[in-house]
Write a protein that holds these residues in place. Sequence first.
Motif, mmCIF file in Angstrom:
data_model
loop_
_atom_site.group_PDB
_atom_site.id
_atom_site.type_symbol
_atom_site.label_atom_id
_atom_site.label_comp_id
_atom_site.label_asym_id
_atom_site.label_seq_id
_atom_site.Cartn_x
_atom_site.Cartn_y
_atom_site.Cartn_z
ATOM 1 N N GLU A 50 0.856 -1.186 0.000
ATOM 2 C CA GLU A 50 0.000 0.000 0.000
ATOM 3 C C GLU A 50 0.892 1.236 0.000
ATOM 4 O O GLU A 50 1.872 1.285 0.739
ATOM 5 C CB GLU A 50 -0.889 0.012 1.247
ATOM 6 N N LEU A 51 0.528 2.228 -0.798
ATOM 7 C CA LEU A 51 1.290 3.467 -0.825
ATOM 8 C C LEU A 51 1.366 4.049 0.576
ATOM 9 O O LEU A 51 0.358 4.190 1.267
ATOM 10 C CB LEU A 51 0.649 4.469 -1.790
ATOM 11 N N ASP A 52 2.556 4.393 0.998
ATOM 12 C CA ASP A 52 2.808 4.867 2.347
ATOM 13 C C ASP A 52 2.521 6.367 2.458
ATOM 14 O O ASP A 52 3.055 7.153 1.676
ATOM 15 C CB ASP A 52 4.271 4.579 2.693
ATOM 16 N N PRO A 53 1.689 6.775 3.417
ATOM 17 C CA PRO A 53 1.354 8.204 3.550
ATOM 18 C C PRO A 53 2.546 9.095 3.884
ATOM 19 O O PRO A 53 2.560 10.271 3.512
ATOM 20 C CB PRO A 53 0.313 8.237 4.670
ATOM 21 N N PHE A 54 3.558 8.560 4.568
ATOM 22 C CA PHE A 54 4.749 9.352 4.836
ATOM 23 C C PHE A 54 5.509 9.636 3.533
ATOM 24 O O PHE A 54 6.064 10.725 3.350
ATOM 25 C CB PHE A 54 5.675 8.659 5.851
ATOM 26 N N ALA A 55 5.553 8.665 2.630
ATOM 27 C CA ALA A 55 6.196 8.876 1.332
ATOM 28 C C ALA A 55 5.457 9.967 0.553
ATOM 29 O O ALA A 55 6.074 10.836 -0.057
ATOM 30 C CB ALA A 55 6.235 7.577 0.538
ATOM 31 N N VAL A 56 4.137 9.924 0.596
ATOM 32 C CA VAL A 56 3.325 10.943 -0.084
ATOM 33 C C VAL A 56 3.638 12.325 0.499
ATOM 34 O O VAL A 56 3.840 13.298 -0.241
ATOM 35 C CB VAL A 56 1.819 10.620 0.030
#
Length: 156
Positions: A50-56
């Motif tokens: 799952e795309l990581d919110p910290f990366a976003v």
Amino acid sequence: MAAPARVENPQSVLFACAHNSVRSPMAASLLQHMFPRTLYVRSAGVRTGELDPFAVAVMAELGQDISKHRSMTFEEIEDWEGLNFDLIITLSPEAHHKALELTRTIAADVEYWPTPDPTNIEGSREQRMQAYRDVCDGLLSRIRKRFARGSAGLKA
């Protein structure tokens, strides 16, 4: 130690890590931003994540929106568009092994850029964000060195 690059100026690059949720989408965005019209850039993982919110959040600090990124595996990329890449840059050991396996049937160079996984960092939100920033900074530095032609246009 990774073998020296054979493709000096690739036209298509695949970044790969374990889950395609932090490192490889960040790297793909950074490189695509550097060469928006001259390079074909994608990312994949050994497994779907799952795309990581910290990366976003870290990429948003640079003005890059990866919020719509959809995690894909090597197999999904191959089914969707084929694995027609000049260069595969791997960011984790398991992605590197997978890419080397693929070179038995595809003609692509593989480079290994060991990159820490920031999801393992514990602490406050700011400490965790800093770990992601550090990964992003490391990727940006490697990308600038590897793809030096025209890197002056990349803002960070």
